[in-house]
Design an enzyme around this catalytic site. Structure first.
Site, mmCIF file in Angstrom:
data_model
loop_
_atom_site.group_PDB
_atom_site.id
_atom_site.type_symbol
_atom_site.label_atom_id
_atom_site.label_comp_id
_atom_site.label_asym_id
_atom_site.label_seq_id
_atom_site.Cartn_x
_atom_site.Cartn_y
_atom_site.Cartn_z
ATOM 1 C CB SER A 174 -4.389 26.197 34.489
ATOM 2 O OG SER A 174 -4.108 25.056 35.357
ATOM 3 C CD GLU A 204 4.161 20.216 23.145
ATOM 4 O OE1 GLU A 204 4.447 20.454 22.019
ATOM 5 O OE2 GLU A 204 3.973 20.936 24.048
ATOM 6 C CE LYS A 229 -1.171 23.187 28.663
ATOM 7 N NZ LYS A 229 0.313 23.480 28.705
HETATM 8 C C1 PLP Z 1 -4.634 22.194 33.144
HETATM 9 C C2 PLP Z 1 -3.404 22.311 33.195
HETATM 10 N N1 PLP Z 1 -2.783 23.418 33.864
HETATM 11 C C3 PLP Z 1 -1.548 23.611 33.695
HETATM 12 C C4 PLP Z 1 -0.665 22.869 32.814
HETATM 13 C C5 PLP Z 1 0.860 23.226 32.751
HETATM 14 O O1 PLP Z 1 1.311 23.826 31.697
HETATM 15 P P1 PLP Z 1 1.625 25.458 31.755
HETATM 16 O O2 PLP Z 1 2.565 25.638 32.584
HETATM 17 O O3 PLP Z 1 2.195 25.670 30.275
HETATM 18 O O4 PLP Z 1 0.450 26.101 31.909
HETATM 19 C C6 PLP Z 1 -1.134 21.919 32.165
HETATM 20 C C7 PLP Z 1 -0.452 21.034 31.152
HETATM 21 O O5 PLP Z 1 -0.668 20.155 30.523
HETATM 22 C C8 PLP Z 1 -2.571 21.648 32.166
HETATM 23 O O6 PLP Z 1 -3.230 20.582 31.445
#
Ligand code: PLP
Lengths: 261, 386
Positions: B371, B108, B86
């Site tokens: 992620s 948000e 993020k």
């Molecule tokens: C570690 C992590 N992965 C994935 C996501 C999902 O979001 P996005 O689909 O935008 O990657 C989030 C959302 O809070 C997250 O914190």
């Protein structure tokens, strides 16, 4: 008469300085009571009534209308039931439906327009359907003589206002402040300029809404040259809290009507 | 430079109150100017490198590879400052806001990762920060709430609806409608009205730009599959972007199946194949009832607990370029433990969905976008699995 013509006539034949347009929510607090509220608005001086269809995610609405929609949906409100409400109210007074775009899209613009005609409704306001996304809706409503009423905001630049004003049908819904629906105290700053700018850019009547919650505000909005005033959250609050909602809303509407004499 | 996409096939658009339209036009112009400005790129590059910790490593997960019999490569976004991808988007948009002269930032957050990333970016750049967060998410992601407050951000609880991400986005948009002249809304995923989905993708694209080069460098080949979890879809679109033209690379988005796709209690609009609909300003795959009322999503993971999806994903699905699958709460929780034990990496619950799918469907040479890290999830996972 087409829907557009009915709206035009309602503005022409208004009794007050500005046409009074109360907002009500279909199926709030329930289907039957909401019909009674609409009829009570008509009996107490409304020139037109705006009928909101409850929606799960009303982005343009503040807490009062949002909460009413949530409750209506929790009690089983549907689009079909809301259109029944609009139909009953339309028999007493010209109506315009306020509906978020996804509910219309879900049914299809053409089918939705046909439903509005069937319900005797005169026009449609989609608070999340700006000019750029509106061509399909405009064509579908035009084909039925219904008014697609656009919104303009204080943030709308002049060039864009002219474009929206040129494509407005019925009236130009002029948002008085940057923000969501909700009651606000005091006169909206710069309302004269807002109204003047809107009137300079369209040939349809200019109606001002969002934040008008007292008869004094309604009166000064009419003084500013608005041809219509829209009262929303103030009336929904009344419907939400009064023991006898239709009588209570009617009384408040009468107060607004008197202020516009 | 190509222009900023408003639509991906039929998906996307700008279904917002008129009050916001001029701001979206202004944002798009500012974005085009910024990305053509070497000074913006240089400033962001330094922040990403020295403040956030880019480039992130590409790591070969030895024991998981052994387990599945294939090669599993991890793009380590979990090692970034604040613990998730993020920050790539938050820094880029906060810098953009500063260029636009907007001193107040709205965001948000679901899992709290975007909120923390935005709070960090605002602290670093001296901007005011308000983060909308559902009351239920405040409960289940408490450590991130404390972090945001410590960083000087205001956390505004949202009590409407299911008190999760969907309502938090709606409240952030309502704030923006009222404050648009002085505030910028840093949306946390590749969703929302144009130009947000394109901006977020472009800012997250660094994930796949790096990973593609790293894969070629390390293995001499491209991955056969890229696997990423999908909430709104920002880490996934950032992980896919550089591979879109590599037709032989399969792209797989993993959504939250919650209590099961048949239960209706899930967060998998792309996998469940719902009708297109409008949510938060764009047309995409969403969860809705027959009349078009938006449904509540459900997932054990706050970041995937969302009934919508980014419009580009809806288009990638429709064209067949990417495939979308879903993993249940139970399987994600099991993967959370398994990955921790086998690799010494505690993944975010969101990412655990991608791991669960990759372990159940082993491939020859997979690139998985890790992620984020799972520190924020410990209390919730322990409560649910003990
Ligand atoms: C570690 C992590 N992965 C994935 C996501 C999902 O979001 P996005 O689909 O935008 O990657 C989030 C959302 O809070 C997250 O914190």
């Amino acid at each position: 008469m087409t829907g557009c013509e009915r709206i035009g006539a309602a503005f022409e034949q208004r009794t007050g300085r500005a046409a009074l347009m109360p907002y009500m929510m279909a199926c709030f607090p329930d289907e039957e009571t909401s019909i009674a509220i609409g009829l009570s608005c008509a009996a107490n001086g409304a020139d037109l009534v705006e009928v909101g269809i409850p929606y799960s995610d009303p982005l343009a609405d503040g807490p009062v209308i949002h909460e009413a929609a949530t409750q209506a949906l929790r009690n089983g409100a549907t689009v079909q039931a809301s259109l029944r409400v609009a139909k009953a109210v339309s028999e007493a007074v010209p109506t315009v439906v306020m509906c978020y775009a996804n509910l219309v899209l879900s049914m299809g613009w053409e089918a939705f327009a046909a439903e509005l005609v069937e319900a005797g409704v005169s026009g449609l306001i989609c608070p999340d359907l700006p000019l750029e996304e509106a061509p399909e809706a405009l064509a579908a409503l035009d084909a039925h003589g219904l008014a697609l009423v656009p919104l303009v905001a204080p943030t709308t630049p002049d060039s864009r206002l002219a474009e929206i004003g040129a494509r407005a049908r019925g009236f130009l819904y002029t948002v008085s402040v940057a923000g969501t629906t909700g009651e606000r105290s005091g006169p909206a700053a710069g309302i004269d300029a807002v109204v003047e700018r809107a009137r300079a850019n369209t040939s349809v009547p200019v109606a001002v809404g969002f934040g008008i919650s007292t008869p004094e505000q309604a009166s000064s909005t009419a003084d500013a040259g608005a041809e219509g005033v829209i009262i929303g959250s103030r009336l929904i609050r009344e419907a939400a809290t009064a023991a006898d909602p239709s009588t209570a809303v009617g009384l408040v509407v009468k107060g607004f009507a008197d202020s516009l004499r | 430079m190509t222009e900023v996409e408003h639509r991906f096939g039929p998906f996307g658009g700008r279904y917002v109150p008129e009050t916001l339209m001029p701001a979206l036009v202004e944002l798009e112009e500012a974005w085009v100017a910024a990305r053509n400005d070497p000074a913006y790129e240089a400033e962001l590059g330094i922040l990403l490198r020295d403040f956030a910790g880019r480039p992130t490593p590409l790591y070969r997960a030895e024991r998981l590879s052994e387990l599945t019999g294939g090669e599993l490569w991890l793009k380590r976004e979990d090692l970034l400052h604040t613990g998730a991808h993020k920050i790539n988007n938050a820094l880029g948009q906060a810098l953009l806001a500063k260029r636009m002269g907007k001193r107040r930032i709205i965001a948000e957050t679901g899992a709290g990762q975007h909120g923390v990333a935005t709070a960090v970016a605002c602290a670093r750049l001296g901007l005011e920060c308000v983060v909308y967060m559902g009351a239920e998410d405040i409960r289940r992601q408490q450590p991130n709430v404390e972090r945001m407050r410590l960083l000087g951000a205001t956390v505004a609880p949202v009590e409407s609806g299911a008190k999760t991400l969907k309502e938090a986005v709606s409240e952030a948009i309502r704030d923006w409608v009222a404050s648009v002249e002085t505030s910028h809304y840093i949306i946390g995923s590749a969703v929302g009205p144009a130009p947000f989905p394109a901006i977020v993708r472009d800012l997250q694209r660094v994930i796949s730009d790096e990973a593609r080069a790293q894969m070629l460098d390390r293995t001499g080949e491209l991955p056969k599959r890229v696997i990423a979890c999908v909430g709104g879809g920002s880490n996934a679109i950032g992980g896919f972007a550089a591979f879109l033209e590599d037709a032989e690379v399969e792209l797989i988005g993993v959504e939250a199946a919650g209590e099961g796709l048949d239960s209706g209690r899930h967060g998998a609009p792309l996998t469940a194949g719902g009708r297109p609909g409008i949510l938060h300003g764009s047309l995409s795959a969403i969860m809705q009832n027959d009349e078009g009322q938006i449904a509540e999503a459900h997932s054990v993971s706050a970041g995937l607990d969302y009934p919508g999806s980014g419009p580009q994903h809806a288009w990638l699905r429709e064209t067949g370029r990417a495939t979308y699958v879903a993993v249940t709460d139970a399987d994600a929780l099991a993967a959370f433990r398994r990955v921790s034990e086998l690799e010494g990496i505690i993944p975010a619950l969101e990412t655990a969905h991608a791991f669960a799918w990759a372990m159940a469907n082993p491939g020859e040479r997979d690139l998985l976008i890790l992620s984020g890290r799972g520190d924020k999830d410990l209390a919730e996972v322990i409560a649910r699995t003990s």
